[in-house]
Scaffold this motif. Structure first.
Motif, PDB file in Angstrom:
ATOM      1  N   VAL A 190       0.838  -1.202   0.000  1.00 19.60           N
ATOM      2  CA  VAL A 190       0.000   0.000   0.000  1.00 19.60           C
ATOM      3  C   VAL A 190       0.875   1.254   0.000  1.00 19.60           C
ATOM      4  O   VAL A 190       0.554   2.255  -0.649  1.00 19.60           O
ATOM      5  CB  VAL A 190      -0.942  -0.003   1.222  1.00 19.60           C
ATOM      6  CG1 VAL A 190      -1.750   1.287   1.290  1.00 19.60           C
ATOM      7  CG2 VAL A 190      -1.877  -1.207   1.160  1.00 19.60           C
ATOM      8  N   SER A 191       1.996   1.203   0.722  1.00 18.72           N
ATOM      9  CA  SER A 191       2.902   2.351   0.762  1.00 18.72           C
ATOM     10  C   SER A 191       3.475   2.647  -0.621  1.00 18.72           C
ATOM     11  O   SER A 191       3.558   3.803  -1.040  1.00 18.72           O
ATOM     12  CB  SER A 191       4.039   2.089   1.758  1.00 18.72           C
ATOM     13  OG  SER A 191       3.544   1.962   3.076  1.00 18.72           O
ATOM     14  N   TRP A 192       3.868   1.601  -1.342  1.00 16.04           N
ATOM     15  CA  TRP A 192       4.389   1.817  -2.692  1.00 16.04           C
ATOM     16  C   TRP A 192       3.301   2.323  -3.631  1.00 16.04           C
ATOM     17  O   TRP A 192       3.571   3.130  -4.535  1.00 16.04           O
ATOM     18  CB  TRP A 192       5.013   0.534  -3.237  1.00 16.04           C
ATOM     19  CG  TRP A 192       6.375   0.264  -2.683  1.00 16.04           C
ATOM     20  CD1 TRP A 192       6.746  -0.752  -1.861  1.00 16.04           C
ATOM     21  CD2 TRP A 192       7.558   1.051  -2.902  1.00 16.04           C
ATOM     22  NE1 TRP A 192       8.080  -0.658  -1.543  1.00 16.04           N
ATOM     23  CE2 TRP A 192       8.606   0.447  -2.170  1.00 16.04           C
ATOM     24  CE3 TRP A 192       7.828   2.201  -3.624  1.00 16.04           C
ATOM     25  CZ2 TRP A 192       9.902   0.943  -2.154  1.00 16.04           C
ATOM     26  CZ3 TRP A 192       9.127   2.719  -3.612  1.00 16.04           C
ATOM     27  CH2 TRP A 192      10.137   2.091  -2.884  1.00 16.04           C
ATOM     28  N   LEU A 193       2.063   1.868  -3.429  1.00 18.08           N
ATOM     29  CA  LEU A 193       0.948   2.396  -4.219  1.00 18.08           C
ATOM     30  C   LEU A 193       0.728   3.878  -3.908  1.00 18.08           C
ATOM     31  O   LEU A 193       0.386   4.661  -4.801  1.00 18.08           O
ATOM     32  CB  LEU A 193      -0.329   1.608  -3.935  1.00 18.08           C
ATOM     33  CG  LEU A 193      -0.411   0.199  -4.542  1.00 18.08           C
ATOM     34  CD1 LEU A 193      -1.684  -0.500  -4.098  1.00 18.08           C
ATOM     35  CD2 LEU A 193      -0.347   0.271  -6.072  1.00 18.08           C
ATOM     36  N   ALA A 194       0.933   4.264  -2.646  1.00 25.13           N
ATOM     37  CA  ALA A 194       0.827   5.676  -2.271  1.00 25.13           C
ATOM     38  C   ALA A 194       1.899   6.499  -2.978  1.00 25.13           C
ATOM     39  O   ALA A 194       1.644   7.618  -3.444  1.00 25.13           O
ATOM     40  CB  ALA A 194       0.945   5.834  -0.755  1.00 25.13           C
ATOM     41  N   VAL A 195       3.124   5.952  -3.063  1.00 26.22           N
ATOM     42  CA  VAL A 195       4.202   6.631  -3.785  1.00 26.22           C
ATOM     43  C   VAL A 195       3.830   6.817  -5.252  1.00 26.22           C
ATOM     44  O   VAL A 195       3.999   7.900  -5.830  1.00 26.22           O
ATOM     45  CB  VAL A 195       5.516   5.830  -3.655  1.00 26.22           C
ATOM     46  CG1 VAL A 195       6.576   6.387  -4.607  1.00 26.22           C
ATOM     47  CG2 VAL A 195       6.030   5.870  -2.226  1.00 26.22           C
ATOM     48  N   VAL A 196       3.292   5.762  -5.867  1.00 25.13           N
ATOM     49  CA  VAL A 196       2.876   5.854  -7.281  1.00 25.13           C
ATOM     50  C   VAL A 196       1.759   6.878  -7.449  1.00 25.13           C
ATOM     51  O   VAL A 196       1.758   7.678  -8.393  1.00 25.13           O
ATOM     52  CB  VAL A 196       2.422   4.470  -7.782  1.00 25.13           C
ATOM     53  CG1 VAL A 196       1.804   4.585  -9.185  1.00 25.13           C
ATOM     54  CG2 VAL A 196       3.590   3.494  -7.818  1.00 25.13           C
ATOM     55  N   GLY A 197       0.799   6.877  -6.516  1.00 25.29           N
ATOM     56  CA  GLY A 197      -0.298   7.838  -6.594  1.00 25.29           C
ATOM     57  C   GLY A 197       0.165   9.276  -6.493  1.00 25.29           C
ATOM     58  O   GLY A 197      -0.294  10.149  -7.238  1.00 25.29           O
ATOM     59  N   LEU A 198       1.100   9.530  -5.592  1.00 26.98           N
ATOM     60  CA  LEU A 198       1.641  10.887  -5.463  1.00 26.98           C
ATOM     61  C   LEU A 198       2.436  11.281  -6.704  1.00 26.98           C
ATOM     62  O   LEU A 198       2.420  12.439  -7.130  1.00 26.98           O
ATOM     63  CB  LEU A 198       2.519  10.981  -4.215  1.00 26.98           C
ATOM     64  CG  LEU A 198       1.781  10.931  -2.877  1.00 26.98           C
ATOM     65  CD1 LEU A 198       2.761  10.866  -1.716  1.00 26.98           C
ATOM     66  CD2 LEU A 198       0.868  12.150  -2.729  1.00 26.98           C
ATOM     67  N   GLY A 199       3.128  10.299  -7.307  1.00 26.12           N
ATOM     68  CA  GLY A 199       3.849  10.581  -8.541  1.00 26.12           C
ATOM     69  C   GLY A 199       2.909  10.966  -9.665  1.00 26.12           C
ATOM     70  O   GLY A 199       3.170  11.905 -10.430  1.00 26.12           O
ATOM     71  N   ALA A 200       1.787  10.257  -9.778  1.00 24.09           N
ATOM     72  CA  ALA A 200       0.792  10.582 -10.802  1.00 24.09           C
ATOM     73  C   ALA A 200       0.189  11.964 -10.563  1.00 24.09           C
ATOM     74  O   ALA A 200      -0.031  12.739 -11.507  1.00 24.09           O
ATOM     75  CB  ALA A 200      -0.306   9.517 -10.815  1.00 24.09           C
ATOM     76  N   ALA A 201      -0.068  12.294  -9.283  1.00 19.66           N
ATOM     77  CA  ALA A 201      -0.618  13.611  -8.957  1.00 19.66           C
ATOM     78  C   ALA A 201       0.371  14.720  -9.297  1.00 19.66           C
ATOM     79  O   ALA A 201      -0.006  15.771  -9.834  1.00 19.66           O
ATOM     80  CB  ALA A 201      -0.986  13.669  -7.473  1.00 19.66           C
ATOM     81  N   ALA A 202       1.657  14.491  -8.997  1.00 16.19           N
ATOM     82  CA  ALA A 202       2.680  15.488  -9.319  1.00 16.19           C
ATOM     83  C   ALA A 202       2.793  15.686 -10.829  1.00 16.19           C
ATOM     84  O   ALA A 202       2.937  16.818 -11.314  1.00 16.19           O
ATOM     85  CB  ALA A 202       4.025  15.052  -8.752  1.00 16.19           C
ATOM     86  N   LEU A 203       2.707  14.593 -11.584  1.00 14.58           N
ATOM     87  CA  LEU A 203       2.766  14.701 -13.040  1.00 14.58           C
ATOM     88  C   LEU A 203       1.564  15.469 -13.576  1.00 14.58           C
ATOM     89  O   LEU A 203       1.696  16.319 -14.468  1.00 14.58           O
ATOM     90  CB  LEU A 203       2.814  13.307 -13.660  1.00 14.58           C
ATOM     91  CG  LEU A 203       2.878  13.240 -15.193  1.00 14.58           C
ATOM     92  CD1 LEU A 203       4.133  13.935 -15.691  1.00 14.58           C
ATOM     93  CD2 LEU A 203       2.837  11.802 -15.664  1.00 14.58           C
ATOM     94  N   LEU A 204       0.386  15.201 -13.030  1.00 14.16           N
ATOM     95  CA  LEU A 204      -0.819  15.912 -13.445  1.00 14.16           C
ATOM     96  C   LEU A 204      -0.703  17.399 -13.154  1.00 14.16           C
ATOM     97  O   LEU A 204      -1.067  18.242 -13.981  1.00 14.16           O
ATOM     98  CB  LEU A 204      -2.039  15.326 -12.723  1.00 14.16           C
ATOM     99  CG  LEU A 204      -3.411  15.900 -13.102  1.00 14.16           C
ATOM    100  CD1 LEU A 204      -3.721  15.630 -14.565  1.00 14.16           C
ATOM    101  CD2 LEU A 204      -4.494  15.310 -12.207  1.00 14.16           C
ATOM    102  N   GLY A 205      -0.182  17.730 -11.981  1.00 11.79           N
ATOM    103  CA  GLY A 205      -0.004  19.137 -11.639  1.00 11.79           C
ATOM    104  C   GLY A 205       1.028  19.826 -12.499  1.00 11.79           C
ATOM    105  O   GLY A 205       0.895  21.012 -12.823  1.00 11.79           O
ATOM    106  N   GLY A 206       2.083  19.100 -12.904  1.00 11.36           N
ATOM    107  CA  GLY A 206       3.112  19.693 -13.749  1.00 11.36           C
ATOM    108  C   GLY A 206       2.666  19.918 -15.179  1.00 11.36           C
ATOM    109  O   GLY A 206       3.039  20.902 -15.817  1.00 11.36           O
ATOM    110  N   VAL A 207       1.826  19.019 -15.688  1.00  9.86           N
ATOM    111  CA  VAL A 207       1.375  19.138 -17.079  1.00  9.86           C
ATOM    112  C   VAL A 207       0.313  20.210 -17.234  1.00  9.86           C
ATOM    113  O   VAL A 207       0.309  20.976 -18.199  1.00  9.86           O
ATOM    114  CB  VAL A 207       0.836  17.776 -17.569  1.00  9.86           C
ATOM    115  CG1 VAL A 207       0.171  17.922 -18.940  1.00  9.86           C
ATOM    116  CG2 VAL A 207       1.972  16.759 -17.654  1.00  9.86           C
TER     117      VAL A 207
END
Length: 289
Positions: A80-97
């Motif tokens: 679940v922790s690694w899924l949280a890392v992936v989720g935050l990465g996707a959110a950061a990418l969305l915010g950057g684009v």
């Protein structure tokens, strides 16, 4: 493991504080005046974000930022922790684009991602050496190290995209102080609010990405302890270059500083695993050489 739970709770709390703070800040932070969406009548770029975007949009942003670390704190499972890392990465990418839209507020997921990576590594270390399932416990850190390097390279890629499409003021102290002028090679009509890649060119932006992404990516591919330490040294040199030229375009390399901190944790974890004899004892390649 209590410290890991506290780390996730602190991360979720920081996201909550950021969301509340952003709600009462001016709407300029969400792309107002930069080609963003049309806002309700009677509001302007100086209006508070909650008045311009609405409460539901802010609740959505808060949920995306707070949800992953909160779920990780409740579950206390490495997967679940690694899924949280992936989720935050996707959110950061969305915010950057989506720099000119309300979702640009998700940029805060960038620093959250780096902190989450450190917490997840610590959690993996605790789980790996708790005496349960020797072979599985030894092999898991190998995957965690590689995933950590890949996530670090991904965060550098997200930062590069965010910087390239962000305002040119990120690469010019004169712009940040409202003094200008634009570089002599900048296109006619370019301003401090123009995208950085439009003012400085696409190739310099690609060079920034290559310089930041390459070290952790090489470490992920090599999976050698000495390569990881060379990566740490390389990120240190890059960070020094960013500090030396902080007022110029190359000051965008300052992102190497938080990358360096995370890289030290990853490499320390990898080195600890090496000296514990984990890789050699169980035939795991790449970690002990």
């Amino acid at each position: 493991m209590r410290g890991v739970r506290v780390g996730w709770i602190v991360l979720a709390g920081s996201a909550l504080v950021y969301t509340v703070w952003a709600a009462f800040e001016s709407a300029g932070a969400s792309g107002c005046g930069k080609g963003g969406p049309r806002y309700p009548s009677g509001t302007s770029c100086e209006s508070s974000t909650d008045q311009v975007l609405g409460v539901w949009s802010l609740l959505g942003v808060g949920l995306v930022l707070i949800g992953p670390p909160l779920v990780a704190a409740l579950a206390m499972r490495i997967r679940v922790s690694w899924l949280a890392v992936v989720g935050l990465g996707a959110a950061a990418l969305l915010g950057g684009v989506h720099m000119s839209e309300s979702t640009s507020m998700l940029r805060f997921a960038g620093p959250m991602l780096l902190f989450a990576l450190v917490v997840t590594l610590v959690q993996t270390a605790f789980r790996s050496y708790d005496g349960r399932g020797a072979h599985t416990a030894r092999v898991r850190p190998v995957k965690s190290v590689r995933v950590s390097w890949i996530v670090l390279a991904g965060s550098a890629l997200v930062y590069t995209v965010w910087t390239a499409f962000g305002p040119a003021s990120a690469g010019s102290l004169g712009c940040r102080q409202g003094e200008g002028p634009m570089p002599s090679y900048a296109p006619t009509g370019a301003t401090c609010e123009s995208p950085l890649y439009h003012v400085f060119g696409i190739w310099p932006a690609l060079e920034i990405g290559l310089i930041l992404v390459a070290p952790p990516l090489i470490a992920a591919l090599a999976m050698r302890t000495w390569v990881s330490w060379l990566t740490v040294v390389g990120l240190g040199v890059i960070a020094f270059l960013g500090l030396a030229h902080w007022a110029e375009f190359w000051g965008t390399l300052l992102f190497a500083i938080p990358m360096l901190i995370v890289a030290l944790f990853v490499t320390g974890f990898q080195t600890m695993f090496r000296f514990s004899g984990g890789g050699a004892a169980h035939g795991v390649p790449g970690v002990v050489e």
